[in-house]
Design an enzyme around this catalytic site. Structure first.
Site, PDB file in Angstrom:
ATOM      1  N   ARG A  91       0.893  -1.039   0.040  1.00 19.75           N
ATOM      2  CA  ARG A  91      -0.105   0.049   0.083  1.00 19.75           C
ATOM      3  C   ARG A  91       1.034   1.058   0.118  1.00 19.75           C
ATOM      4  O   ARG A  91       1.858   1.531   0.740  1.00 19.75           O
ATOM      5  CB  ARG A  91      -0.994   0.008   1.117  1.00 19.75           C
ATOM      6  CG  ARG A  91      -1.724   1.123   1.328  1.00 19.75           C
ATOM      7  CD  ARG A  91      -3.043   0.637   2.175  1.00 19.75           C
ATOM      8  NE  ARG A  91      -4.108   0.242   1.433  1.00 19.75           N
ATOM      9  CZ  ARG A  91      -5.197  -0.322   1.994  1.00 19.75           C
ATOM     10  NH1 ARG A  91      -5.502  -0.526   3.152  1.00 19.75           N
ATOM     11  NH2 ARG A  91      -6.259  -0.759   1.152  1.00 19.75           N
ATOM     12  N   GLU A 112      -2.442  -7.632  -6.206  1.00 23.35           N
ATOM     13  CA  GLU A 112      -3.978  -7.855  -6.727  1.00 23.35           C
ATOM     14  C   GLU A 112      -4.349  -9.213  -7.350  1.00 23.35           C
ATOM     15  O   GLU A 112      -5.305  -9.624  -7.084  1.00 23.35           O
ATOM     16  CB  GLU A 112      -4.327  -6.790  -7.714  1.00 23.35           C
ATOM     17  CG  GLU A 112      -4.340  -5.218  -7.250  1.00 23.35           C
ATOM     18  CD  GLU A 112      -5.407  -5.274  -6.320  1.00 23.35           C
ATOM     19  OE1 GLU A 112      -6.190  -5.877  -6.121  1.00 23.35           O
ATOM     20  OE2 GLU A 112      -5.357  -4.087  -5.666  1.00 23.35           O
ATOM     21  N   GLN A 170      -9.995 -13.592  -4.513  1.00 21.25           N
ATOM     22  CA  GLN A 170     -10.647 -14.568  -3.709  1.00 21.25           C
ATOM     23  C   GLN A 170      -9.780 -14.911  -2.370  1.00 21.25           C
ATOM     24  O   GLN A 170      -9.947 -16.057  -1.953  1.00 21.25           O
ATOM     25  CB  GLN A 170     -10.916 -15.929  -4.677  1.00 21.25           C
ATOM     26  CG  GLN A 170     -11.600 -15.774  -5.830  1.00 21.25           C
ATOM     27  CD  GLN A 170     -13.164 -15.318  -5.355  1.00 21.25           C
ATOM     28  OE1 GLN A 170     -13.937 -16.101  -4.853  1.00 21.25           O
ATOM     29  NE2 GLN A 170     -13.557 -13.908  -5.445  1.00 21.25           N
ATOM     30  N   THR A 171      -8.971 -14.199  -2.092  1.00 15.45           N
ATOM     31  CA  THR A 171      -8.067 -14.470  -0.843  1.00 15.45           C
ATOM     32  C   THR A 171      -8.079 -13.227   0.143  1.00 15.45           C
ATOM     33  O   THR A 171      -7.944 -11.918  -0.510  1.00 15.45           O
ATOM     34  CB  THR A 171      -6.456 -14.849  -1.260  1.00 15.45           C
ATOM     35  OG1 THR A 171      -6.878 -15.612  -2.273  1.00 15.45           O
ATOM     36  CG2 THR A 171      -5.844 -15.016  -0.242  1.00 15.45           C
ATOM     37  N   LEU A 225      -0.998 -21.130  -0.844  1.00 15.09           N
ATOM     38  CA  LEU A 225      -1.767 -20.181  -1.207  1.00 15.09           C
ATOM     39  C   LEU A 225      -2.983 -20.505  -2.190  1.00 15.09           C
ATOM     40  O   LEU A 225      -3.997 -19.675  -2.024  1.00 15.09           O
ATOM     41  CB  LEU A 225      -1.090 -18.901  -1.849  1.00 15.09           C
ATOM     42  CG  LEU A 225      -1.739 -17.379  -1.928  1.00 15.09           C
ATOM     43  CD1 LEU A 225      -2.527 -16.997  -0.585  1.00 15.09           C
ATOM     44  CD2 LEU A 225      -1.003 -16.424  -2.580  1.00 15.09           C
ATOM     45  N   GLY A 226      -2.939 -21.392  -2.697  1.00  6.72           N
ATOM     46  CA  GLY A 226      -3.960 -21.847  -3.681  1.00  6.72           C
ATOM     47  C   GLY A 226      -4.297 -21.353  -5.010  1.00  6.72           C
ATOM     48  O   GLY A 226      -3.374 -20.214  -5.281  1.00  6.72           O
ATOM     49  N   TYR A 247     -11.233  -6.547 -13.171  1.00  7.54           N
ATOM     50  CA  TYR A 247     -11.128  -6.248 -11.905  1.00  7.54           C
ATOM     51  C   TYR A 247      -9.669  -5.721 -11.541  1.00  7.54           C
ATOM     52  O   TYR A 247      -9.341  -4.643 -11.121  1.00  7.54           O
ATOM     53  CB  TYR A 247     -11.460  -7.167 -10.392  1.00  7.54           C
ATOM     54  CG  TYR A 247     -10.954  -6.784  -9.213  1.00  7.54           C
ATOM     55  CD1 TYR A 247     -11.508  -5.846  -8.601  1.00  7.54           C
ATOM     56  CD2 TYR A 247      -9.730  -7.225  -8.941  1.00  7.54           C
ATOM     57  CE1 TYR A 247     -10.702  -5.035  -7.405  1.00  7.54           C
ATOM     58  CE2 TYR A 247      -8.925  -6.725  -7.793  1.00  7.54           C
ATOM     59  CZ  TYR A 247      -9.402  -5.824  -6.895  1.00  7.54           C
ATOM     60  OH  TYR A 247      -8.620  -5.291  -6.157  1.00  7.54           O
ATOM     61  N   ASP A 292     -15.087  -5.577  -7.064  1.00  4.60           N
ATOM     62  CA  ASP A 292     -14.975  -6.863  -6.213  1.00  4.60           C
ATOM     63  C   ASP A 292     -16.185  -7.217  -5.106  1.00  4.60           C
ATOM     64  O   ASP A 292     -17.182  -6.610  -5.176  1.00  4.60           O
ATOM     65  CB  ASP A 292     -13.634  -6.910  -5.815  1.00  4.60           C
ATOM     66  CG  ASP A 292     -13.723  -6.019  -4.249  1.00  4.60           C
ATOM     67  OD1 ASP A 292     -14.447  -5.076  -4.190  1.00  4.60           O
ATOM     68  OD2 ASP A 292     -12.949  -6.326  -3.352  1.00  4.60           O
ATOM     69  N   CYS A 310     -22.486  -0.534  11.266  1.00  3.28           N
ATOM     70  CA  CYS A 310     -23.260   0.464  10.672  1.00  3.28           C
ATOM     71  C   CYS A 310     -22.971   1.796  11.605  1.00  3.28           C
ATOM     72  O   CYS A 310     -22.958   2.654  11.144  1.00  3.28           O
ATOM     73  CB  CYS A 310     -24.503   0.188  10.494  1.00  3.28           C
ATOM     74  SG  CYS A 310     -24.990  -1.109   9.447  1.00  3.28           S
ATOM     75  N   CYS A 353     -27.422   5.271   3.563  1.00  2.00           N
ATOM     76  CA  CYS A 353     -27.701   3.861   3.187  1.00  2.00           C
ATOM     77  C   CYS A 353     -28.942   3.104   3.180  1.00  2.00           C
ATOM     78  O   CYS A 353     -29.671   3.414   4.287  1.00  2.00           O
ATOM     79  CB  CYS A 353     -26.735   3.115   4.160  1.00  2.00           C
ATOM     80  SG  CYS A 353     -26.791   1.031   3.707  1.00  2.00           S
TER      81      CYS A 353
END
Length: 365
Positions: free
Chosen positions: A24, A36, A41-42, A79-80, A119, A137, A198, A207
């Site tokens: 970051r 990314e 999915q992780t 990690l898959g 994405y 995402d 919230c 919202c």
DNA sequence: AACGCGGGGGA
DNA sequence: TCCCCAGCGTT
């Protein structure tokens, strides 16, 4: 709230609440791209140690492009979704060969990279190059469906398309990458799937889901079909007096492609597991084996099915193992099992083998 | 549009 | 158990 207020509230919240991440605010397109891919999915917490290890091994896209696929998979091990690693490696070579070692900064070029879809292209272009592409995402789907009160099934393409349109309308000219990260960070830490906080949300006043008390019904998702369960018999072939065992390399285009395994396969109806092992080893290696003893039983869940794996110690009776359904077979000493990439379930077998071996335990009969 | 593709964590 | 996760490629 109008769009300008939504933007400023989100950016302000993000500046105060963003979690530190090694990629970051680093400004390195290679690191942002890698993050990314790993984050597909992780979860952030799961990917972070892998990211650090990966950067240690391959600090630049040149290092990655020059590496062996087996090295890359070894660093990715655990990690898959291993096609991510194979595609990333292939894409790194393309970046070096065709893009002068620079991660492309245009939509048409970056989407040429394997593993970079809508994405990831939007994320890298906005975060690394400050281009105005809105990401969608799982987090964005949750935040925007709740905020705008979108009750349609978010698994359907048309619903996702409509959420993409909302996101495209919302993304600001200034700091588009931070805006994208702000929505995702909010979804990951405040606007969570269950029990969203919230009270902490900067978007609460506008919202729809909050106002109508529907945060537990939005986003709506159709049920996934449940995963079948299989019993798998595998053989650990070891000759008496020798510490080597036989492993096989899975084809690149198969599930877990490019990783090693102990050969075996699915139990068929009416078949005892030792028969399964004998049959599979005959089919996959062209050999006859005898079962010495049961070695280990374990459960494991993949993305679309579950297994109980039954491993048996075996001895070669006749024939020379040759790859039939795999790329390659290899005799490997037990201590070297740590050096090659295995998927999780097989890794658990190697751990037990290595532990017994290290403790001088007798593996034979 | 539907499906295949890992592994881990939380409820 | 089930669901979810900073999705993509193939069919």
């Amino acid at each position: 709230m109008n769009n300008t207020e939504i933007q400023s509230r989100l950016i302000s919240w993000y500046d105060r609440n963003k979690r530190p991440m090694p990629w970051r605010d680093c400004g390195d397109p290679y690191k942002i791209w890698l993050s990314e891919i790993m984050l597909q999915q992780t979860r952030v917490d799961q990917a972070t140690p892998y990211f650090n290890r990966f950067i240690d091994h391959f600090p630049t896209v040149h290092d990655l492009a020059a590496a062996d696929q087996q090295e890359v998979l070894k660093v990715w091990e655990g990690l898959g979704y291993y096609s991510r690693a194979r595609n990333l490696h292939s894409a790194a070579k393309l970046v070096v060969d065709q893009f002068d070692g620079k991660v492309p900064d245009s939509w048409d070029e970056i989407t040429e990279l394997k593993g970079v879809g809508p994405y990831t292209a939007s994320a890298v272009l906005s975060i690394a190059f400050q281009k105005k592409y809105a990401v969608v995402d799982g987090n964005v789907i949750r935040v925007l469906s709740r905020y705008y009160g979108i009750e349609e099934n978010v698994r359907e393409t048309k619903t996702k398309n409509s959420i993409q349109e909302y996101a495209d309308e919302l993304i600001p000219d200034e700091r588009p990458g931070d805006f994208n990260q702000a929505v995702m960070e909010l979804g990951a830490t405040v606007c969570t799937p269950s029990n969203p906080e919230c009270g902490e949300c900067p978007l609460q006043p506008g919202c729809v889901a909050f106002k109508t008390v529907k945060t537990d019904q939005i986003p709506y998702k159709s049920k996934k079909k449940k995963r079948p369960h299989h019993h798998i018999g595998v053989g650990i072939i070891k000759q008496p007096g020798d510490d080597k065992v036989l492993i096989a390399l899975r084809p690149d285009d198969a599930m877990l492609g490019g990783l090693w395994e102990f050969p075996g396969g699915k139990q068929e109806p009416g078949e005892e597991l030792p028969e399964t092992v004998k049959r599979e080893l005959h089919e996959e290696l062209g050999v006859e084996v005898s079962i010495v003893k049961p070695f280990m039983k374990l459960d494991h869940a993949y993305s679309h099915f579950k297994i109980t794996m039954h491993a048996y110690l075996c001895e070669l009776q006749s024939g020379t193992p040759r790859p039939q359904s795999s790329q390659e077979v290899r005799w490997i000493s037990i201590e070297k099992l740590a050096d090659v990439p295995f998927p999780k379930a097989n890794r658990r077998l190697t751990e037990k083998l290595m532990n017994l071996n290290k403790g001088q335990q007798e593996l034979e009969i």
